[in-house]
Write an enzyme that holds these catalytic residues in place. Structure first.
Site, PDB file in Angstrom:
ATOM      1  N   CYS A 114       0.822  -1.138  -0.100  1.00 39.51           N
ATOM      2  CA  CYS A 114      -0.118  -0.086  -0.192  1.00 39.51           C
ATOM      3  C   CYS A 114       0.870   1.200   0.181  1.00 39.51           C
ATOM      4  O   CYS A 114       0.423   2.414  -0.364  1.00 39.51           O
ATOM      5  CB  CYS A 114      -0.939  -0.043   1.081  1.00 39.51           C
ATOM      6  SG  CYS A 114      -2.148  -1.431   1.136  1.00 39.51           S
ATOM      7  N   ASN A 127     -10.129   0.334   0.403  1.00 39.99           N
ATOM      8  CA  ASN A 127      -8.575   0.520   0.257  1.00 39.99           C
ATOM      9  C   ASN A 127      -8.047   0.063  -0.891  1.00 39.99           C
ATOM     10  O   ASN A 127      -8.156  -1.212  -1.409  1.00 39.99           O
ATOM     11  CB  ASN A 127      -8.067  -0.502   1.487  1.00 39.99           C
ATOM     12  CG  ASN A 127      -6.646  -0.876   1.349  1.00 39.99           C
ATOM     13  OD1 ASN A 127      -5.800   0.243   0.549  1.00 39.99           O
ATOM     14  ND2 ASN A 127      -6.019  -1.133   2.441  1.00 39.99           N
ATOM     15  N   HIS A 166      -3.109   7.357   3.791  1.00 43.46           N
ATOM     16  CA  HIS A 166      -3.691   6.352   3.042  1.00 43.46           C
ATOM     17  C   HIS A 166      -4.736   5.691   3.573  1.00 43.46           C
ATOM     18  O   HIS A 166      -5.233   5.881   4.885  1.00 43.46           O
ATOM     19  CB  HIS A 166      -2.582   4.854   3.415  1.00 43.46           C
ATOM     20  CG  HIS A 166      -2.921   3.475   2.938  1.00 43.46           C
ATOM     21  ND1 HIS A 166      -3.524   3.353   1.760  1.00 43.46           N
ATOM     22  CD2 HIS A 166      -3.003   2.504   3.796  1.00 43.46           C
ATOM     23  CE1 HIS A 166      -3.884   2.132   1.565  1.00 43.46           C
ATOM     24  NE2 HIS A 166      -3.478   1.252   2.944  1.00 43.46           N
TER      25      HIS A 166
HETATM   26  N1  COA Z   1     -18.940  -8.707   8.270  1.00 44.67           N
HETATM   27  C1  COA Z   1     -19.599  -9.133   9.538  1.00 44.67           C
HETATM   28  N2  COA Z   1     -18.643  -9.716  10.608  1.00 44.67           N
HETATM   29  C2  COA Z   1     -17.472  -9.632  10.094  1.00 44.67           C
HETATM   30  C3  COA Z   1     -16.775  -9.528   9.101  1.00 44.67           C
HETATM   31  C4  COA Z   1     -17.792  -8.950   7.993  1.00 44.67           C
HETATM   32  N3  COA Z   1     -17.148  -8.483   6.785  1.00 44.67           N
HETATM   33  N4  COA Z   1     -15.432  -9.405   9.059  1.00 44.67           N
HETATM   34  C5  COA Z   1     -15.217 -10.123  10.233  1.00 44.67           C
HETATM   35  N5  COA Z   1     -16.425 -10.052  10.905  1.00 44.67           N
HETATM   36  C6  COA Z   1     -16.560 -10.526  12.114  1.00 44.67           C
HETATM   37  C7  COA Z   1     -15.552 -11.282  12.791  1.00 44.67           C
HETATM   38  O1  COA Z   1     -15.564 -12.630  12.297  1.00 44.67           O
HETATM   39  C8  COA Z   1     -15.547 -11.096  14.263  1.00 44.67           C
HETATM   40  O2  COA Z   1     -16.471 -12.207  14.610  1.00 44.67           O
HETATM   41  P1  COA Z   1     -16.381 -12.934  16.231  1.00 44.67           P
HETATM   42  O3  COA Z   1     -16.066 -12.103  17.039  1.00 44.67           O
HETATM   43  O4  COA Z   1     -17.672 -13.886  16.178  1.00 44.67           O
HETATM   44  O5  COA Z   1     -14.963 -13.866  16.096  1.00 44.67           O
HETATM   45  C9  COA Z   1     -16.096  -9.950  14.542  1.00 44.67           C
HETATM   46  O6  COA Z   1     -16.767  -9.668  13.282  1.00 44.67           O
HETATM   47  C10 COA Z   1     -15.122  -8.895  14.909  1.00 44.67           C
HETATM   48  O7  COA Z   1     -13.806  -8.821  14.240  1.00 44.67           O
HETATM   49  P2  COA Z   1     -12.811  -7.992  14.481  1.00 44.67           P
HETATM   50  O8  COA Z   1     -11.454  -8.553  13.806  1.00 44.67           O
HETATM   51  O9  COA Z   1     -12.677  -7.974  16.065  1.00 44.67           O
HETATM   52  O10 COA Z   1     -13.127  -6.648  14.029  1.00 44.67           O
HETATM   53  P3  COA Z   1     -12.121  -5.259  14.049  1.00 44.67           P
HETATM   54  O11 COA Z   1     -12.961  -4.168  14.932  1.00 44.67           O
HETATM   55  O12 COA Z   1     -10.777  -5.428  14.487  1.00 44.67           O
HETATM   56  O13 COA Z   1     -12.470  -5.088  12.681  1.00 44.67           O
HETATM   57  C11 COA Z   1     -11.023  -4.821  10.404  1.00 44.67           C
HETATM   58  C12 COA Z   1     -11.648  -5.614  11.817  1.00 44.67           C
HETATM   59  C13 COA Z   1     -10.397  -5.707   9.424  1.00 44.67           C
HETATM   60  C14 COA Z   1     -11.741  -3.964  10.049  1.00 44.67           C
HETATM   61  C15 COA Z   1      -9.965  -4.032  11.294  1.00 44.67           C
HETATM   62  O14 COA Z   1      -9.173  -4.749  12.264  1.00 44.67           O
HETATM   63  C16 COA Z   1      -8.815  -3.306  10.502  1.00 44.67           C
HETATM   64  O15 COA Z   1      -9.389  -2.460   9.734  1.00 44.67           O
HETATM   65  N6  COA Z   1      -7.745  -3.657  10.410  1.00 44.67           N
HETATM   66  C17 COA Z   1      -6.581  -3.061   9.503  1.00 44.67           C
HETATM   67  C18 COA Z   1      -6.703  -3.903   8.165  1.00 44.67           C
HETATM   68  C19 COA Z   1      -5.972  -2.975   7.399  1.00 44.67           C
HETATM   69  O16 COA Z   1      -6.355  -1.720   6.907  1.00 44.67           O
HETATM   70  N7  COA Z   1      -5.373  -3.414   6.279  1.00 44.67           N
HETATM   71  C20 COA Z   1      -4.730  -3.010   4.995  1.00 44.67           C
HETATM   72  C21 COA Z   1      -3.697  -3.010   5.215  1.00 44.67           C
HETATM   73  S1  COA Z   1      -2.882  -2.119   3.978  1.00 44.67           S
END
Ligand code: COA
Length: 363
Positions: A111, A279, A249
């Site tokens: 990214c 993203n 970003h």
């Molecule tokens: N829809 C519904 N539920 C979802 C889901 C979706 N698209 N994706 C994940 N879940 C669920 C998970 O399974 C989890 O369920 P569980 O508690 O029963 O296990 C729950 O939602 C919570 O997931 P969690 O990972 O704790 O959510 P979060 O608040 O950390 O948000 C991201 C997840 C990925 C949005 C966040 O961590 C993030 O943005 N991280 C950075 C990723 C990023 O930017 N990457 C790019 C790098 S360049």
């Protein structure tokens, strides 16, 4: 002092739009979850190849700068989703736009590829290696996405933008850069199924599985970008109040808000378009920069802070002083080929191919 300043800018955003509700038709997710966790409402799915997007963005950026393609000395294409590995994407753009005098190189830091490319091209300009460079950030992620994984499929989109970087004696352009990488945790953001590790293992190249430790990436991203922002401000003897606009970003609205808060910056002076595009990896910062100009958010002489993070885990920040001109000199009349399918139809095609393959990652 020989500086490198941005004189041209242009984007190529494919028109087909995939909404959160579209994704909810084939994955167990919903608009409320996606919007509240990420800020993303929709993303684009490209009917063009990466090089086609790059060439169109390049034509627009060159017209904006009123620069002929053969005046370019260098093309840098920041991407991790190249159409093919050899020959590279930059040479594909060179051929398509007729930049016959330009060297052509790809930069892959995921990214942050545009930002690393910008710093590289500016350093070459400062050293007198080249005078006129085109720096592109673009990604065609949709064919490489694992559309069966709701944890990642909701986050990404396709897009591209390009900037023309030219030598100047004026006190403007790229003033400071900080590049970094948390290599020790590189496995927390990993895409299986791209690269020679998978060759000869019966793995269909491009059939991906994403290892994505979202919360760990989140924490590292905030720390890395904040550190990089502080570093470039210190290099310039500036504080957060001196920044006129932050162009970060666009991976997740919550990450952007956390970086702004930790760095003592203000959301009022931060450009956000993650809600429209998700993203787009290397494309997010240059597309946001182009849209900030289009929306009149960048004034002559403004101090612009760019920052990003990505796979590796790479991170960086760049501080720019904008020049006098904030509007294009010209526009190109080259048009995008029409799109015959909806975004959902294209994604359903990728999904069907994925379901047909039935592979798993090698140990
Ligand atoms: N829809 C519904 N539920 C979802 C889901 C979706 N698209 N994706 C994940 N879940 C669920 C998970 O399974 C989890 O369920 P569980 O508690 O029963 O296990 C729950 O939602 C919570 O997931 P969690 O990972 O704790 O959510 P979060 O608040 O950390 O948000 C991201 C997840 C990925 C949005 C966040 O961590 C993030 O943005 N991280 C950075 C990723 C990023 O930017 N990457 C790019 C790098 S360049």
């Amino acid at each position: 002092m020989r500086n490198a300043t941005i004189t041209g800018w242009g984007k190529c955003m494919p028109p087909a739009t995939l909404t959160n509700d579209d994704i909810a038709t084939f994955l167990d997710t919903d608009d409320e979850w996606i919007t509240s966790r990420t800020g993303i409402r929709e993303r684009r799915i490209s009917h063009l190849s990466l090089e086609e997007m790059g060439a169109l963005a390049a034509h627009r950026a060159l017209a904006c700068a009123d620069l002929a393609p053969d005046a370019l000395d260098l093309i840098v294409f920041g991407t991790c989703s190249f159409d093919q590995q050899v020959p590279n994407s930059a040479s594909g753009v060179q051929k398509r736009i007729g930049a016959v005098n330009a060297g052509a190189m790809d930069v892959n830091t995921a990214c942050t590829s545009y930002l690393y490319g910008l710093t590289s091209a500016a350093a070459m300009i400062s050293q007198g290696v080249v005078n006129n460079a085109l720096v592109i950030g673009g990604e065609l992620i949709s064919p490489l996405m694992d559309w069966t994984d709701r944890g990642v499929a909701v986050l990404f989109g396709d897009g591209c933008a390009a900037t023309v970087l030219q030598a100047t004696d004026r006190n403007e352009g790229l003033r400071a850069s900080k590049l970094g990488c948390y290599g020790e945790v590189r496995e927390i953001l990993l895409v299986h199924g791209m690269g020679q590790r998978y060759a000869n293992r019966g793995w269909y190249n491009g059939d991906t599985q994403w290892v994505f430790e979202g919360q760990e990436i989140f924490k590292r991203a905030v720390v890395g970008m904040s550190q990089a922002c502080q570093d470039v401000l210190e290099q310039c003897g500036m504080g957060p109040d001196d920044v006129d606009l932050v162009v970060p970003h666009q991976a997740n609205l919550r990450i952007i808000e956390a970086v702004i808060k930790r760095s003592g910056l203000s959301m009022d002076r931060c450009f956000v378009n993650v809600q429209r595009y998700g993203n787009m990896s290397a494309a997010t910062v240059p597309v946001a920069l182009v849209e900030a100009l289009e929306e009149g958010r960048i004034k002559p002489g403004a101090n612009i802070l760019l920052t990003g993070f990505g796979g590796g885990l790479t991170w960086s920040a760049q501080l720019l002083r904008w020049g006098e001109r904030v509007t294009p000199l010209h526009e190109t009349h080259i048009e995008m080929p029409p799109c015959e399918q909806t975004a959902l139809q294209m994604v359903e095609g990728y999904l069907a191919a994925k379901r047909g393959s039935g592979e798993s990652a090698p140990e």
